[in-house]
Design a protein around this motif. Sequence first.
Motif, PDB file in Angstrom:
ATOM      1  N   TYR A  76      -0.724  -1.277  -4.758  1.00 52.80           N
ATOM      2  CA  TYR A  76      -2.025  -0.598  -4.679  1.00 52.80           C
ATOM      3  C   TYR A  76      -1.800   0.824  -5.197  1.00 52.80           C
ATOM      4  N   ALA A  77      -2.210   1.057  -6.418  1.00 50.38           N
ATOM      5  CA  ALA A  77      -1.918   2.339  -7.055  1.00 50.38           C
ATOM      6  C   ALA A  77      -3.103   3.301  -7.026  1.00 50.38           C
ATOM      7  N   PHE A  78      -4.332   2.736  -7.054  1.00 53.02           N
ATOM      8  CA  PHE A  78      -5.520   3.597  -7.066  1.00 53.02           C
ATOM      9  C   PHE A  78      -6.711   2.776  -6.581  1.00 53.02           C
ATOM     10  N   GLY A 119       3.995  15.100  -4.985  1.00 53.56           N
ATOM     11  CA  GLY A 119       4.256  13.878  -4.218  1.00 53.56           C
ATOM     12  C   GLY A 119       4.056  12.638  -5.071  1.00 53.56           C
ATOM     13  N   HIS A 120       2.999  12.648  -5.869  1.00 55.76           N
ATOM     14  CA  HIS A 120       2.746  11.482  -6.739  1.00 55.76           C
ATOM     15  C   HIS A 120       3.870  11.341  -7.768  1.00 55.76           C
ATOM     16  N   GLN A 121       4.264  12.468  -8.336  1.00 58.66           N
ATOM     17  CA  GLN A 121       5.352  12.422  -9.336  1.00 58.66           C
ATOM     18  C   GLN A 121       6.645  11.911  -8.693  1.00 58.66           C
ATOM     19  N   GLU A 162     -12.087   3.952  -3.736  1.00 59.79           N
ATOM     20  CA  GLU A 162     -12.409   5.152  -2.960  1.00 59.79           C
ATOM     21  C   GLU A 162     -11.639   6.382  -3.456  1.00 59.79           C
ATOM     22  N   ASN A 163     -10.496   6.161  -4.101  1.00 56.99           N
ATOM     23  CA  ASN A 163      -9.701   7.306  -4.575  1.00 56.99           C
ATOM     24  C   ASN A 163     -10.415   8.106  -5.673  1.00 56.99           C
ATOM     25  N   TRP A 164     -11.465   7.523  -6.280  1.00 57.02           N
ATOM     26  CA  TRP A 164     -12.245   8.287  -7.267  1.00 57.02           C
ATOM     27  C   TRP A 164     -12.899   9.503  -6.618  1.00 57.02           C
ATOM     28  N   SER A 165     -13.057   9.473  -5.294  1.00 57.56           N
ATOM     29  CA  SER A 165     -13.710  10.596  -4.593  1.00 57.56           C
ATOM     30  C   SER A 165     -12.770  11.777  -4.361  1.00 57.56           C
ATOM     31  N   ARG A 166     -11.539  11.659  -4.765  1.00 52.27           N
ATOM     32  CA  ARG A 166     -10.613  12.802  -4.589  1.00 52.27           C
ATOM     33  C   ARG A 166     -10.967  13.919  -5.578  1.00 52.27           C
ATOM     34  N   PRO A 167     -10.409  15.124  -5.352  1.00 53.66           N
ATOM     35  CA  PRO A 167     -10.698  16.215  -6.293  1.00 53.66           C
ATOM     36  C   PRO A 167     -10.384  15.787  -7.729  1.00 53.66           C
ATOM     37  N   HIS A 201      -9.150  17.148 -10.279  1.00 53.63           N
ATOM     38  CA  HIS A 201      -7.840  17.465 -10.876  1.00 53.63           C
ATOM     39  C   HIS A 201      -6.754  16.510 -10.384  1.00 53.63           C
ATOM     40  N   GLU A 202      -6.889  16.047  -9.119  1.00 56.66           N
ATOM     41  CA  GLU A 202      -5.900  15.085  -8.611  1.00 56.66           C
ATOM     42  C   GLU A 202      -6.082  13.728  -9.304  1.00 56.66           C
ATOM     43  N   VAL A 203      -7.338  13.320  -9.477  1.00 58.76           N
ATOM     44  CA  VAL A 203      -7.617  12.042 -10.155  1.00 58.76           C
ATOM     45  C   VAL A 203      -7.052  12.098 -11.573  1.00 58.76           C
ATOM     46  N   ILE A 224       0.887  -1.172   0.000  1.00 62.23           N
ATOM     47  CA  ILE A 224       0.000   0.000   0.000  1.00 62.23           C
ATOM     48  C   ILE A 224       0.921   1.217   0.000  1.00 62.23           C
ATOM     49  N   MET A 225       1.015   1.816  -1.148  1.00 65.67           N
ATOM     50  CA  MET A 225       1.977   2.928  -1.351  1.00 65.67           C
ATOM     51  C   MET A 225       1.302   4.211  -0.868  1.00 65.67           C
ATOM     52  N   ASP A 226       1.542   4.583   0.370  1.00 61.13           N
ATOM     53  CA  ASP A 226       0.780   5.705   0.944  1.00 61.13           C
ATOM     54  C   ASP A 226       1.711   6.809   1.446  1.00 61.13           C
ATOM     55  N   GLY A 227       1.213   8.023   1.396  1.00 68.37           N
ATOM     56  CA  GLY A 227       1.924   9.160   1.991  1.00 68.37           C
ATOM     57  C   GLY A 227       2.464  10.179   0.999  1.00 68.37           C
ATOM     58  N   ASN A 228       2.087  10.057  -0.261  1.00 68.63           N
ATOM     59  CA  ASN A 228       2.592  10.997  -1.272  1.00 68.63           C
ATOM     60  C   ASN A 228       2.177  12.438  -0.972  1.00 68.63           C
ATOM     61  N   GLY A 229       0.914  12.588  -0.557  1.00 73.77           N
ATOM     62  CA  GLY A 229       0.384  13.922  -0.301  1.00 73.77           C
ATOM     63  C   GLY A 229       1.107  14.584   0.871  1.00 73.77           C
ATOM     64  N   ARG A 230       1.279  13.830   1.943  1.00 74.12           N
ATOM     65  CA  ARG A 230       1.964  14.372   3.123  1.00 74.12           C
ATOM     66  C   ARG A 230       3.422  14.690   2.817  1.00 74.12           C
ATOM     67  N   TRP A 231       4.042  13.872   2.005  1.00 68.88           N
ATOM     68  CA  TRP A 231       5.438  14.100   1.609  1.00 68.88           C
ATOM     69  C   TRP A 231       5.544  15.446   0.889  1.00 68.88           C
ATOM     70  N   ALA A 283      -4.667  13.996 -12.770  1.00 65.20           N
ATOM     71  CA  ALA A 283      -3.202  14.015 -12.743  1.00 65.20           C
ATOM     72  C   ALA A 283      -2.656  12.612 -12.475  1.00 65.20           C
ATOM     73  N   LEU A 284      -3.320  11.872 -11.600  1.00 66.55           N
ATOM     74  CA  LEU A 284      -2.869  10.505 -11.299  1.00 66.55           C
ATOM     75  C   LEU A 284      -2.994   9.612 -12.530  1.00 66.55           C
ATOM     76  N   MET A 285      -4.074   9.777 -13.269  1.00 62.22           N
ATOM     77  CA  MET A 285      -4.282   8.961 -14.477  1.00 62.22           C
ATOM     78  C   MET A 285      -3.228   9.293 -15.541  1.00 62.22           C
ATOM     79  N   LEU A 287       2.656  20.802  -4.032  1.00 63.05           N
ATOM     80  CA  LEU A 287       1.291  20.325  -4.252  1.00 63.05           C
ATOM     81  C   LEU A 287       1.268  18.797  -4.169  1.00 63.05           C
ATOM     82  N   ARG A 288       0.094  18.239  -3.897  1.00 64.11           N
ATOM     83  CA  ARG A 288      -0.019  16.785  -3.745  1.00 64.11           C
ATOM     84  C   ARG A 288       0.517  16.035  -4.967  1.00 64.11           C
ATOM     85  N   ILE A 289       0.253  16.587  -6.130  1.00 63.67           N
ATOM     86  CA  ILE A 289       0.680  15.902  -7.360  1.00 63.67           C
ATOM     87  C   ILE A 289       2.207  15.795  -7.454  1.00 63.67           C
TER      88      ILE A 289
HETATM   89  C1  IPE Z   1      -0.835   7.464  -1.894  1.00 62.14           C
HETATM   90  O1  IPE Z   1      -0.545   8.689  -1.330  1.00 62.14           O
HETATM   91  C2  IPE Z   1      -1.186   7.554  -3.358  1.00 62.14           C
HETATM   92  C3  IPE Z   1      -2.586   7.270  -3.673  1.00 62.14           C
HETATM   93  C4  IPE Z   1      -3.505   6.912  -2.819  1.00 62.14           C
HETATM   94  C5  IPE Z   1      -2.953   7.377  -5.060  1.00 62.14           C
HETATM   95  P1  IPE Z   1      -1.700   9.670  -0.840  1.00 62.14           P
HETATM   96  O2  IPE Z   1      -2.088  10.533  -1.991  1.00 62.14           O
HETATM   97  O3  IPE Z   1      -2.790   8.923  -0.213  1.00 62.14           O
HETATM   98  O4  IPE Z   1      -0.934  10.541   0.233  1.00 62.14           O
HETATM   99  P2  IPE Z   1      -1.449  10.996   1.671  1.00 62.14           P
HETATM  100  O5  IPE Z   1      -1.953   9.774   2.354  1.00 62.14           O
HETATM  101  O6  IPE Z   1      -2.535  11.987   1.444  1.00 62.14           O
HETATM  102  O7  IPE Z   1      -0.252  11.572   2.334  1.00 62.14           O
END
Ligand code: IPE
Length: 248
Positions: free
Chosen positions: A63-65, A37-39, A68-73, A75-77, A19-26, A79-81, A33-35
């Motif tokens: 676990y890439a998406f 972190g994804h990049q 539930e992640n469809w509920s994100r803003p 523009h973030e969805v 479960i690759m988590d924490g991109n946004g917080r990073w 950018a992830l795609m 910006l959150r994106i």
């Molecule tokens: C994981 O990082 C990536 C996805 C879920 C696509 P997050 O985007 O959930 O980052 P945090 O949890 O908000 O820090």
Amino acid sequence: MAVRSEIDPQNIPAHVAVIMDGNGRWAKQKGGLRIFGHQSAITAVRETVEAAAELGVRYLTLYAFSTENWSRPAHEVMALMQLLVHTIRQETPTLLKNSIRLQAIGQTESLPASCQRELAEAMELTKDGNRMTLVLALSYSGRWDLTQAARRMAADAAAGKLRPEEVQESTVAQYLTTAGMPDPELLIRTSGEQRISNFLLWQLAYTELYITDLLWPDFRRTHFEEAVKAYQRRERRFGKTSEQLTVS
Ligand code: IPE
Ligand code: IPE
Ligand code: MG
């Protein structure tokens, strides 16, 4: 290298899920910006794939998406795609070179057409890879997987192709999108969150959980090796007593 030499090559998990988590917080910590972190997470993906393949892991599920992640803003969805399309295109030659087969689990029909095309192409190109299978969980959730399995089982039963009284655990496993894969022995989750987040609910029944506070973009090969090392120190009892394990 130091960590790797402490790993027992005879006891490598056949399937590792992450479960690759924490991109946004990073990104937030860096004032970005959150994106961003994804990049910045692509290096972590690359190093994890390399480390897993080198250790002899047979299946690596990322676990890439999530559903539930469809509920994100929006523009973030989006950018992830886009990042997904770009990364698959960029990494496919490396997968080919290393005999890594790409597969996907999840409701991939709901992905944008460009993603579906890129995925299908990369899966076709890498289909003969026999060193490791890299499984991307995309628009995936454990409950979705169980629901689609139940739906298909019900349809097969109604069509007379499946007898309800013959349904075993192994039957259910065959209808899940992970059919044919061993259950993960090890689940790694970054960012310190202590939850499954609707990942492989059935398949994780007896998986060893390894949670690290590292945020995903900081995850490197040595952290993967640390997780495998920690896994090798666990006693997997499967309901038995410790004494039973040492006797047999
Ligand atoms: C994981 O990082 C990536 C996805 C879920 C696509 P997050 O985007 O959930 O980052 P945090 O949890 O908000 O820090
Ligand atoms: C889980 O991370 C899904 C992926 C890593 C793709 P989330 O960031 O979506 O999980 P929650 O919502 O915090 O549990
Ligand atoms: Mg998160």
